[in-house]
Design a protein around this motif. Structure first.
Motif, PDB file in Angstrom:
ATOM      1  N   GLY A  87       0.610  -1.876  -0.115  1.00 28.26           N
ATOM      2  CA  GLY A  87      -0.011  -0.146  -0.426  1.00 28.26           C
ATOM      3  C   GLY A  87       1.002   1.221  -0.087  1.00 28.26           C
ATOM      4  N   MET A  88       2.318   1.136  -0.259  1.00 26.41           N
ATOM      5  CA  MET A  88       3.081   1.837  -0.717  1.00 26.41           C
ATOM      6  C   MET A  88       4.061   1.945  -1.807  1.00 26.41           C
ATOM      7  SD  MET A  88       5.143   1.724   2.464  1.00 26.41           S
ATOM      8  CE  MET A  88       3.926   1.888   4.186  1.00 26.41           C
ATOM      9  N   SER A  89       4.318   3.270  -1.964  1.00 27.62           N
ATOM     10  CA  SER A  89       5.470   3.399  -3.277  1.00 27.62           C
ATOM     11  C   SER A  89       6.690   2.661  -2.644  1.00 27.62           C
ATOM     12  CB  SER A  89       5.530   4.636  -3.552  1.00 27.62           C
ATOM     13  OG  SER A  89       6.638   5.222  -3.118  1.00 27.62           O
ATOM     14  N   ALA A  90       7.803   2.589  -3.717  1.00 23.47           N
ATOM     15  CA  ALA A  90       8.653   2.075  -2.735  1.00 23.47           C
ATOM     16  C   ALA A  90       9.942   3.169  -2.200  1.00 23.47           C
ATOM     17  CB  ALA A  90       9.868   1.662  -4.138  1.00 23.47           C
ATOM     18  N   GLY A  91       9.423   4.474  -3.244  1.00 20.49           N
ATOM     19  CA  GLY A  91       9.949   5.299  -2.805  1.00 20.49           C
ATOM     20  C   GLY A  91       9.891   5.314  -1.452  1.00 20.49           C
ATOM     21  N   GLU A  92       8.418   5.214  -0.611  1.00 25.38           N
ATOM     22  CA  GLU A  92       8.067   5.515   0.667  1.00 25.38           C
ATOM     23  C   GLU A  92       8.585   4.740   1.647  1.00 25.38           C
ATOM     24  OE1 GLU A  92       3.727   6.401   0.727  1.00 25.38           O
ATOM     25  OE2 GLU A  92       3.466   5.940  -0.935  1.00 25.38           O
ATOM     26  N   LEU A  93       8.595   3.781   1.499  1.00 21.98           N
ATOM     27  CA  LEU A  93       9.365   2.220   1.759  1.00 21.98           C
ATOM     28  C   LEU A  93      10.598   3.018   2.620  1.00 21.98           C
ATOM     29  CD1 LEU A  93       7.785  -0.189   3.048  1.00 21.98           C
ATOM     30  CD2 LEU A  93       9.216  -1.546   0.917  1.00 21.98           C
ATOM     31  N   ILE A  94      11.542   3.062   1.557  1.00 25.37           N
ATOM     32  CA  ILE A  94      12.803   3.723   1.990  1.00 25.37           C
ATOM     33  C   ILE A  94      12.814   4.074   3.373  1.00 25.37           C
ATOM     34  CG2 ILE A  94      15.249   4.487   0.633  1.00 25.37           C
ATOM     35  CD1 ILE A  94      14.239   3.226  -1.711  1.00 25.37           C
ATOM     36  N   ARG A  95      12.091   6.052   3.061  1.00 25.46           N
ATOM     37  CA  ARG A  95      12.588   7.134   3.070  1.00 25.46           C
ATOM     38  C   ARG A  95      11.626   6.464   4.603  1.00 25.46           C
ATOM     39  NH1 ARG A  95       9.857   9.289  -1.714  1.00 25.46           N
ATOM     40  NH2 ARG A  95       8.048   8.540  -1.350  1.00 25.46           N
ATOM     41  N   ASN A  96      10.838   5.891   4.901  1.00 19.68           N
ATOM     42  CA  ASN A  96      10.388   6.042   6.187  1.00 19.68           C
ATOM     43  C   ASN A  96      11.300   4.998   7.192  1.00 19.68           C
ATOM     44  OD1 ASN A  96       7.707   6.182   5.585  1.00 19.68           O
ATOM     45  ND2 ASN A  96       6.618   4.826   5.257  1.00 19.68           N
ATOM     46  N   ARG A  97      12.191   4.601   6.425  1.00 22.40           N
ATOM     47  CA  ARG A  97      13.046   3.710   7.454  1.00 22.40           C
ATOM     48  C   ARG A  97      14.234   4.899   8.073  1.00 22.40           C
ATOM     49  NH1 ARG A  97      16.477   2.511  10.115  1.00 22.40           N
ATOM     50  NH2 ARG A  97      17.244   0.091  10.744  1.00 22.40           N
ATOM     51  N   ILE A  98      14.471   5.799   6.729  1.00 23.60           N
ATOM     52  CA  ILE A  98      15.305   6.770   6.906  1.00 23.60           C
ATOM     53  C   ILE A  98      14.895   7.716   8.687  1.00 23.60           C
ATOM     54  CG2 ILE A  98      16.313   8.863   6.207  1.00 23.60           C
ATOM     55  CD1 ILE A  98      16.257   7.441   3.854  1.00 23.60           C
ATOM     56  N   VAL A  99      13.393   8.038   8.549  1.00 26.11           N
ATOM     57  CA  VAL A  99      12.762   8.271   9.462  1.00 26.11           C
ATOM     58  C   VAL A  99      12.234   7.979  11.072  1.00 26.11           C
ATOM     59  CG1 VAL A  99      10.364   9.311  10.405  1.00 26.11           C
ATOM     60  CG2 VAL A  99      11.605   9.996   7.382  1.00 26.11           C
ATOM     61  N   LEU A 100      12.332   6.314  10.468  1.00 23.79           N
ATOM     62  CA  LEU A 100      12.685   5.535  11.442  1.00 23.79           C
ATOM     63  C   LEU A 100      13.875   5.860  12.277  1.00 23.79           C
ATOM     64  CD1 LEU A 100      11.450   3.021  13.849  1.00 23.79           C
ATOM     65  CD2 LEU A 100      11.853   1.717  12.216  1.00 23.79           C
ATOM     66  N   GLU A 101      15.618   5.275  11.786  1.00 23.27           N
ATOM     67  CA  GLU A 101      16.307   6.075  12.343  1.00 23.27           C
ATOM     68  C   GLU A 101      16.918   7.196  12.586  1.00 23.27           C
ATOM     69  OE1 GLU A 101      19.460   3.452  13.552  1.00 23.27           O
ATOM     70  OE2 GLU A 101      17.514   2.974  12.373  1.00 23.27           O
ATOM     71  N   ALA A 102      16.063   7.777  12.678  1.00 22.96           N
ATOM     72  CA  ALA A 102      16.211   9.725  12.716  1.00 22.96           C
ATOM     73  C   ALA A 102      16.075   9.878  13.849  1.00 22.96           C
ATOM     74  CB  ALA A 102      16.062  10.453  11.824  1.00 22.96           C
ATOM     75  N   LYS A 103      14.657   8.560  14.461  1.00 24.39           N
ATOM     76  CA  LYS A 103      13.688   8.827  15.347  1.00 24.39           C
ATOM     77  C   LYS A 103      14.285   8.101  16.107  1.00 24.39           C
ATOM     78  CE  LYS A 103       9.186   9.369  13.672  1.00 24.39           C
ATOM     79  NZ  LYS A 103       7.960   8.846  13.465  1.00 24.39           N
ATOM     80  N   ARG A 104      15.314   7.422  16.285  1.00 28.41           N
ATOM     81  CA  ARG A 104      15.673   6.381  17.056  1.00 28.41           C
ATOM     82  C   ARG A 104      17.069   7.586  17.416  1.00 28.41           C
ATOM     83  NH1 ARG A 104      16.077   0.553  14.358  1.00 28.41           N
ATOM     84  NH2 ARG A 104      13.940  -0.419  14.791  1.00 28.41           N
ATOM     85  N   LEU A 105      17.840   8.273  16.412  1.00 27.27           N
ATOM     86  CA  LEU A 105      18.755   9.248  16.996  1.00 27.27           C
ATOM     87  C   LEU A 105      18.440  10.272  17.935  1.00 27.27           C
ATOM     88  CD1 LEU A 105      20.885   8.050  13.784  1.00 27.27           C
ATOM     89  CD2 LEU A 105      21.206   7.155  16.027  1.00 27.27           C
ATOM     90  N   LEU A 106      18.006  10.888  17.102  1.00 28.74           N
ATOM     91  CA  LEU A 106      16.758  11.841  18.031  1.00 28.74           C
ATOM     92  C   LEU A 106      16.303  11.686  19.283  1.00 28.74           C
ATOM     93  CD1 LEU A 106      14.954  13.569  15.097  1.00 28.74           C
ATOM     94  CD2 LEU A 106      16.944  14.698  15.891  1.00 28.74           C
ATOM     95  N   VAL A 107      16.442  10.886  19.684  1.00 30.33           N
ATOM     96  CA  VAL A 107      16.537  10.670  21.438  1.00 30.33           C
ATOM     97  C   VAL A 107      16.869  10.612  22.265  1.00 30.33           C
ATOM     98  CG1 VAL A 107      15.444   9.447  22.470  1.00 30.33           C
ATOM     99  CG2 VAL A 107      14.155   8.625  20.312  1.00 30.33           C
ATOM    100  N   ASN A 108      18.778  10.670  21.612  1.00 28.30           N
ATOM    101  CA  ASN A 108      19.846  10.351  22.563  1.00 28.30           C
ATOM    102  C   ASN A 108      19.843  11.859  22.282  1.00 28.30           C
ATOM    103  OD1 ASN A 108      22.553  10.974  23.159  1.00 28.30           O
ATOM    104  ND2 ASN A 108      23.329   9.175  21.951  1.00 28.30           N
ATOM    105  N   GLU A 114      11.694  19.758  17.619  1.00 32.75           N
ATOM    106  CA  GLU A 114      10.863  19.661  18.429  1.00 32.75           C
ATOM    107  C   GLU A 114      10.263  17.565  18.836  1.00 32.75           C
ATOM    108  OE1 GLU A 114       8.321  23.332  16.054  1.00 32.75           O
ATOM    109  OE2 GLU A 114       8.108  21.290  14.637  1.00 32.75           O
ATOM    110  N   PHE A 115      10.196  17.096  17.523  1.00 27.25           N
ATOM    111  CA  PHE A 115      10.556  15.651  17.596  1.00 27.25           C
ATOM    112  C   PHE A 115      11.482  15.749  18.708  1.00 27.25           C
ATOM    113  CE2 PHE A 115      11.959  11.948  17.660  1.00 27.25           C
ATOM    114  CZ  PHE A 115      10.353  10.980  17.228  1.00 27.25           C
ATOM    115  N   ARG A 116      12.309  15.778  19.074  1.00 24.03           N
ATOM    116  CA  ARG A 116      13.554  15.883  20.155  1.00 24.03           C
ATOM    117  C   ARG A 116      12.386  16.842  21.781  1.00 24.03           C
ATOM    118  NH1 ARG A 116      19.547  16.637  19.989  1.00 24.03           N
ATOM    119  NH2 ARG A 116      19.737  14.508  19.458  1.00 24.03           N
TER     120      ARG A 116
END
Length: 285
Positions: A225-246, A280-282
């Motif tokens: 239900g999403m494009s290949a590009g969305e799948l790639i971007r979602n993984r980048i966003v997820l890693e960014a969130k994980r790193l931002l918590v530090n 803001e997320f942090r």
């Protein structure tokens, strides 16, 4: 506040055999540290039979309810917030637990619920499975209490039985997809996880998969239900969130870690896909 703690299976009282299986309530009582956000270096399976609350996996929130089972792979971030008493079972096992037994280190990749995608890893079991899955957990607990080499292999078989029963009963929209298509998607997800910092375009992954970019994109749209590009971007966003918590890690360092040319580009990318800036997320955490 520092980055999420990462717990090894040894740190949860497992001294041998790389596996832990027990009722959920005493597991939580013994390890209260697991009620705050953390990561595991092992595979983690939880089955709720009673209770309620919320469960957060990689910043996605799920309502805890009876007869819900969830599967997690090493590296994912999660925590619970229970309301009152909780009951169920937990199974933890190391990345090497099945490897010598199956001679296929990638065997668990066959199961969509071990993809590392939160929404695919939380399942509500139908009544036809609820008693059967509880019985498997009870059998595994009995085996773990009197562990020996023969019991250990039986425990492995029981765990695989659990995975196979649930996989066969899961009636997701991809059930009718061909095995070839499912394999391509799984391999695409695996390649993204390995290369998202450097490969950002669907065509790069299509080349690695020996398919055309159009085919890969159509397959993702049909099955996920999403494009290949969305799948790639979602993984980048997820890693960014994980790193931002530090909070000790500068945002400029996070941008560099994720291979963005500059901090401003990273900020624009993050806000576009999350709705808030990295700062803001942090602050939310």
């Amino acid at each position: 506040m520092k980055a999420f703690p990462v717990y090894d299976i040894i740190g949860l009282g497992v001294t041998q055999n790389d596996v832990l299986v027990k009722p959920f309530a005493p597991y939580i009582q013994e390890h209260q540290k697991l009620l705050v956000p953390h990561r595991h270096s092992f595979f983690h399976v939880g089955y709720f039979t009673a209770g309620r609350g919320t469960h957060t996996i990689d910043f996605e929130h799920f309502q805890v309810k009876p007869f819900q089972i969830y599967f997690m792979v090493p590296g994912q971030v999660h925590h619970w917030n229970f309301e009152g008493e909780i009951a169920g079972y937990v199974l933890n096992f190391s990345t090497s637990f099945f490897q010598s037994f199956l001679m296929r280190p990638d065997y668990l990749n066959n199961f969509s619920f071990f993809s590392g995608i939160a929404k695919d890893s939380v399942l509500d079991l139908p009544p036809s499975l609820q008693i059967k899955i509880k019985k498997i957990f009870e059998d595994m607990i009995d085996l773990r209490e009197t562990i020996n080499p023969m019991n250990l292999d039986t425990l492995r078989v029981k765990a695989l039985e659990l995975f196979l029963y649930i996989s066969a009963s899961y009636t997701g929209k991809n059930q009718g997809s061909s095995l070839v298509n499912q394999t391509v998607i799984r391999n695409f997800q695996r390649l993204i996880d390995q290369n998202f910092q450097t490969l950002r375009l669907p065509k790069d992954y299509a080349n690695l998969l020996y398919v055309t970019p159009n085919y890969l994109n159509a397959l993702c749209s049909d099955m996920l239900g999403m494009s290949a590009g969305e799948l790639i971007r979602n993984r980048i966003v997820l890693e960014a969130k994980r790193l931002l918590v530090n909070l000790e890690l500068p945002i400029s360092s996070i941008a560099y870690e994720l291979n963005f040319n500059d901090n401003s580009y990273f900020t624009k990318f993050f806000k576009k896909h999350v709705g808030v800036t990295p700062e803001e997320f942090r602050r939310q955490f």
